[in-house]
Design an enzyme around this catalytic site. Structure first.
Site, PDB file in Angstrom:
ATOM      1  N   LYS A 181       0.844  -1.191   0.000  1.00  0.00           N
ATOM      2  CA  LYS A 181       0.000   0.000   0.000  1.00  0.00           C
ATOM      3  C   LYS A 181       0.882   1.244   0.000  1.00  0.00           C
ATOM      4  O   LYS A 181       1.587   1.521   0.966  1.00  0.00           O
ATOM      5  CB  LYS A 181      -0.914   0.045   1.221  1.00  0.00           C
ATOM      6  CG  LYS A 181      -1.907   1.206   1.111  1.00  0.00           C
ATOM      7  CD  LYS A 181      -2.581   1.552   2.424  1.00  0.00           C
ATOM      8  CE  LYS A 181      -1.804   2.554   3.244  1.00  0.00           C
ATOM      9  NZ  LYS A 181      -1.744   3.916   2.666  1.00  0.00           N
ATOM     10  N   GLY A 233       7.020   4.335   8.540  1.00  0.00           N
ATOM     11  CA  GLY A 233       6.147   5.480   8.800  1.00  0.00           C
ATOM     12  C   GLY A 233       6.374   6.000  10.202  1.00  0.00           C
ATOM     13  O   GLY A 233       7.466   5.857  10.763  1.00  0.00           O
ATOM     14  N   THR A 235       6.228   6.617  14.276  1.00  0.00           N
ATOM     15  CA  THR A 235       6.351   5.758  15.448  1.00  0.00           C
ATOM     16  C   THR A 235       4.972   5.475  16.051  1.00  0.00           C
ATOM     17  O   THR A 235       4.702   4.347  16.490  1.00  0.00           O
ATOM     18  CB  THR A 235       7.289   6.404  16.480  1.00  0.00           C
ATOM     19  OG1 THR A 235       8.618   6.423  15.925  1.00  0.00           O
ATOM     20  CG2 THR A 235       7.317   5.632  17.786  1.00  0.00           C
ATOM     21  N   GLY A 238       3.434   2.800  14.052  1.00  0.00           N
ATOM     22  CA  GLY A 238       4.231   1.595  14.259  1.00  0.00           C
ATOM     23  C   GLY A 238       3.856   0.880  15.545  1.00  0.00           C
ATOM     24  O   GLY A 238       3.741  -0.352  15.587  1.00  0.00           O
ATOM     25  N   GLU A 255      10.208   0.497  10.394  1.00  0.00           N
ATOM     26  CA  GLU A 255      11.193   1.568  10.220  1.00  0.00           C
ATOM     27  C   GLU A 255      10.448   2.857  10.505  1.00  0.00           C
ATOM     28  O   GLU A 255       9.614   3.285   9.722  1.00  0.00           O
ATOM     29  CB  GLU A 255      11.769   1.515   8.809  1.00  0.00           C
ATOM     30  CG  GLU A 255      13.140   2.136   8.704  1.00  0.00           C
ATOM     31  CD  GLU A 255      13.069   3.600   8.329  1.00  0.00           C
ATOM     32  OE1 GLU A 255      12.968   4.419   9.262  1.00  0.00           O
ATOM     33  OE2 GLU A 255      13.085   3.910   7.145  1.00  0.00           O
ATOM     34  N   CYS A 289      13.241  10.341   7.770  1.00  0.00           N
ATOM     35  CA  CYS A 289      13.187   9.824   9.129  1.00  0.00           C
ATOM     36  C   CYS A 289      14.550   9.862   9.798  1.00  0.00           C
ATOM     37  O   CYS A 289      14.642   9.977  11.017  1.00  0.00           O
ATOM     38  CB  CYS A 289      12.632   8.409   9.139  1.00  0.00           C
ATOM     39  SG  CYS A 289      13.314   7.399   7.833  1.00  0.00           S
ATOM     40  N   GLU A 386       9.831  14.731  16.465  1.00  0.00           N
ATOM     41  CA  GLU A 386      10.214  14.717  15.054  1.00  0.00           C
ATOM     42  C   GLU A 386       9.365  15.753  14.319  1.00  0.00           C
ATOM     43  O   GLU A 386       8.139  15.671  14.313  1.00  0.00           O
ATOM     44  CB  GLU A 386       9.973  13.318  14.480  1.00  0.00           C
ATOM     45  CG  GLU A 386      10.424  13.185  13.052  1.00  0.00           C
ATOM     46  CD  GLU A 386      10.296  11.752  12.539  1.00  0.00           C
ATOM     47  OE1 GLU A 386       9.283  11.102  12.825  1.00  0.00           O
ATOM     48  OE2 GLU A 386      11.222  11.311  11.836  1.00  0.00           O
TER      49      GLU A 386
END
Lengths: 475, 287
Positions: A181, A233, A235, A238, A255, A289, A386
């Site tokens: 995707k 993508g 955190t 994730g 990741e 990232c 981030e």
């Protein structure tokens, strides 16, 4: 300073079509989800309408991948799989210019980056992994490692084609089939990759590409017949996926985000370091990232370095992504632009000193002028969170031990940079930095032979190299 | 049936990217398996061998200095061009080896796939054979494989294409350059291969191909001071020990091939390893 004449790449090269459809079982088919309109973030114009997957489409894509796995791909000798993957690498090279222009249109990144980094690196990932397909016994994971089955892969919008390559190439090389995707805002190059895969005559169902938003990703990740999940993508997402997969037998690699420290010692070659700092944070608008978003400077050279940095950043050209002279392109979406603005405002509110380049910005589209915060303390949000934009936070340190302590003071751990003339210090630092990649006197280097991935909340598993194959093998 | 007279090819040597005749002016007749004349091949001499070594040495710095990725792409390109000449190779292998067309086809297909296999190795050798060494001290120590230099290859006498490719590809995949003495009686596919190499971005001098009498030329290569390694695969049994003794004069790496090596089987890494040096680097670690 002199003025640059515009040097735009022609958008016709992108062969943009009004409609794109999802790719399932070797065919382009209409999805039964709500179609999405993908826009050019540099102009806010609609580029194309893209069909998206519904939950039943996710199911048929996974079923197609399962059939292809059972009947063809898992039985095919590695040497034959290799030749298919080499074909994909070659076609990406052949259609490189088309892919680069399309990527810049859909993503907003400067054409010089899509042309010189994204597309060639995507091709090299396929090329490299093609060579592994018939050598898996040498990779150090046992004499005859087996694939996992169907891989469900969800990728972000910052490097749309390159992330597709990072995911698909090792999965195929190891003998898995794929349902991928692409990100909601950047589905186009993945669908051209699907076209390439079709032209390369891959058996139907080996690769399936289903555009859509987060709900499609969640359905894919949660599908009971998926054996492997790979996610790149944020955190936050994730953590949700890791929780969702708890108690299942699915293999997972993540990741995720980062807040990399880029550490400059007083003996570093400063002009070279400035180039590396600029590349570290303003490459790809900071949508990276592993971006070097926290600059840690030894106190004795801080003033000099910041002055040089301001002078250099002032020369960065922000604007039309298709202009070959553009250094910083468009922010990928309005949503991301809002997030960057909110975090920079918090930096000012918390007392950091803001400096923003006085470069001119286009009237339309999503743009953000390169910004450097100095006087940043570790407690501030701009030092902890981030930002994923062209915003650098500068902190200082006095001793190497302090540099290590500050660099490691983060829940992330994806990358770090060290700038010093002293080799022994580079290695001493590298040993102590809790990060998956450490760049010394350089930054943002990527190669299919070099494993990439994070410590801590930057995720687990590696992509690239011998190590990266483990993610797609039943070992 | 056409009455057209075909243009017969002159088979020459391949040295430094060029196609010279033997400086000796000699040639020898090459026949098919039934003894029917096919063509004259150049009968290489000591001087040709020395020219080839000097071309290989000249090419070494450039070839070993390319990135492994670039070398992989160049070698993959060779496979692409081989595939385009598939029919020609099938015909040449069939006449040279006296095998039926179907067998020749399978030999050629395996040969092309073998080349692809080695092309994929270029950027993986260091990851598989190299190491980071956990030495007991504040040092960063790592070991990497590096190509040894110029390799003299005595190609198999029987397997005119698959065997030939199986001995050349591993030499150049890691960055070595080579001088190849072809099969004495079946040299024609090797010369056609040199035409493929000449048109595939492989720099001149990386592979040099000499046709002629193996027993005549091999001793000069075995004793040559600028040759780093020697592959004995196609050496006549009667001179193998002598060649090894000569090679000892400059401490060459010698590959004693397995008896009756089956070139159709998927190889292991031994032919890659044979021409690699290991370099270990130490660097202190500390503030």
């Amino acid at each position: 300073m002199w003025e640059y004449a515009p040097a735009p790449e022609s958008r016709d090269i992108a062969n943009l079509k009004p409609n794109y459809r999802m790719f399932v079982d070797g065919k382009f088919v209409e999805g039964s989800g709500e179609p999405l309109k993908t826009i050019n973030p540099a102009t806010e114009e609609v580029l194309a309408e893209v069909s998206t997957a519904s939950e039943s489409d996710v199911d048929s894509a996974v079923k197609a991948a399962r059939r292809a796995y059972d009947r063809v791909w898992s039985k095919m000798p590695g040497s034959e799989r290799a030749k298919y993957i080499y074909r994909i690498a070659r076609q990406i090279q052949e259609r490189g210019r088309e892919l680069a222009v399309l990527e810049s249109l859909d993503n907003g990144k400067p054409i010089k980056e899509s042309r010189d980094v994204d597309v060639p690196t995507a091709a090299s990932h396929f090329f490299y992994h093609a060579g592994w397909a018939d050598k898996l016994g040498y990779a150090g994971h046992g004499p005859d490692p087996k694939p996992l089955g169907v891989a469900g892969q969800v990728i972000p919008w910052n490097f749309p084609l390159l992330m597709a390559a990072w995911k698909i190439a090792p999965a195929l090389a190891c003998g898995n089939t794929v349902v991928l995707k692409p990100a909601e805002t950047t589905p186009l190059t993945a669908l051209v990759l699907a076209d390439i895969i079709q032209q390369c005559d891959l058996p139907p169902g080996v690769v399936n590409i289903i555009p859509g938003a987060g709900d499609v990703g969640a359905a894919l990740v949660g599908h009971t017949d998926v054996n492997k999940v790979a996610f790149t993508g944020s955190t936050d997402v994730g953590k949700v996926i890791q929780g969702q997969l708890a108690g299942t037998s699915k293999k997972l690699t993540l990741e995720l985000g980062g807040k990399a420290a880029n550490i400059v010692f007083d003996d570093a070659p400063l002009d070279q370091a400035v180039e590396g700092i600029v590349n570290g944070i303003f490459f790809n608008q900071g949508h990276v990232c592993c971006a070097g978003s926290r600059l840690l400077v030894q106190e004795s050279i801080a003033d000099e370095l910041i002055e040089k940095l301001h002078a250099r950043v002032s020369t960065l050209r922000v604007g039309d992504p298709l202009d070959k002279n553009t250094d910083v392109g468009a922010i990928n979406s309005r949503e991301q632009l809002t997030k960057i603005k909110e975090l920079t405002e918090s930096g000012e509110a918390e007392g950091a000193t803001r400096w923003t380049s006085e470069c001119s910005l286009p009237d339309k589209g999503f743009f953000f002028a390169p910004t450097v915060f100095s006087g940043v303390s570790q407690a501030m949000r701009i030092a902890r969170e981030e930002i994923f934009g062209p915003v650098l936070s500068v902190l200082t340190f006095r001793t190497p031990e302090e540099a290590v302590a500050k660099a490691n003071n983060t829940p992330y751990g994806l990358s770090a940079g060290v700038w010093t003339d002293k080799g022994s210090r580079i290695l001493w630092m590298a040993q102590r930095l809790r990060a998956g990649v450490v760049w010394s006197n350089t930054f943002n280097r990527f190669d299919p032979t070099a494993p990439f991935g994070g410590y801590q909340e930057s995720g687990f598993g590696r992509e690239g190299g011998r190590t990266g194959l483990e993610a797609y093998l039943d070992v | 049936m056409s009455d057209r007279i075909t243009v017969a090819k002159t088979y020459k040597l391949y040295i430094g990217g060029k196609f010279p005749r033997s400086e000796s002016g000699r040639s020898y007749p090459v026949t098919d398996a039934k003894g029917t004349f096919l063509a004259n091949a150049a009968q290489g001499s000591r001087k040709d061998a020395r020219d080839a070594v000097s071309a290989a040495r000249k090419a070494f710095a450039g070839w070993s200095g390319t990135t492994a990725y670039n070398r992989g792409q160049v070698l993959y390109r060779v496979a692409e061009v081989l595939e385009g000449r598939r029919e020609q190779f099938i015909a040449e292998v069939a006449t040279s080896e006296g095998v039926p067309a179907k067998k020749a086809q399978s030999l050629v297909d395996t040969a092309i796939d073998r080349w692809v296999w080695y092309a994929g190795w270029t950027d993986k050798i260091a990851a598989v054979l190299g190491s980071s060494n956990p030495v007991a001290g504040p040092y960063f120590s790592f070991s990497t494989p590096e190509p040894t230099g110029v390799v003299a290859v005595l190609a198999p006498q029987q397997s005119s294409l698959l065997g030939l490719i199986s001995v050349i590809a591993p030499v150049i995949a890691s960055g070595n350059t080579c001088v190849v003495i072809t099969s004495q009686d079946r040299p024609l596919p090797a010369i056609t291969l040199s035409e493929v190499l000449a048109t595939s971005d492989v720099p001149g001098g990386v592979v040099n191909i000499i046709t002629g009498r193996t027993a005549e030329i091999a001793p000069w290569l075995a004793s040559h001071g600028d040759v780093n390694a020697l592959d004995l695969t196609g050496a006549p049994e009667s001179i193998r020990a002598d060649l090894e003794r000569s090679a000892a004069g400059t401490v060459k790496r010698v590959l004693r091939n397995k008896q009756n090596e089956d070139f159709a089987a998927t190889p292991d890494m031994s032919r890659l390893r044979a021409y690699l040096e290991t370099k270990t680097v130490w660097h202190p670690m500390g503030v």
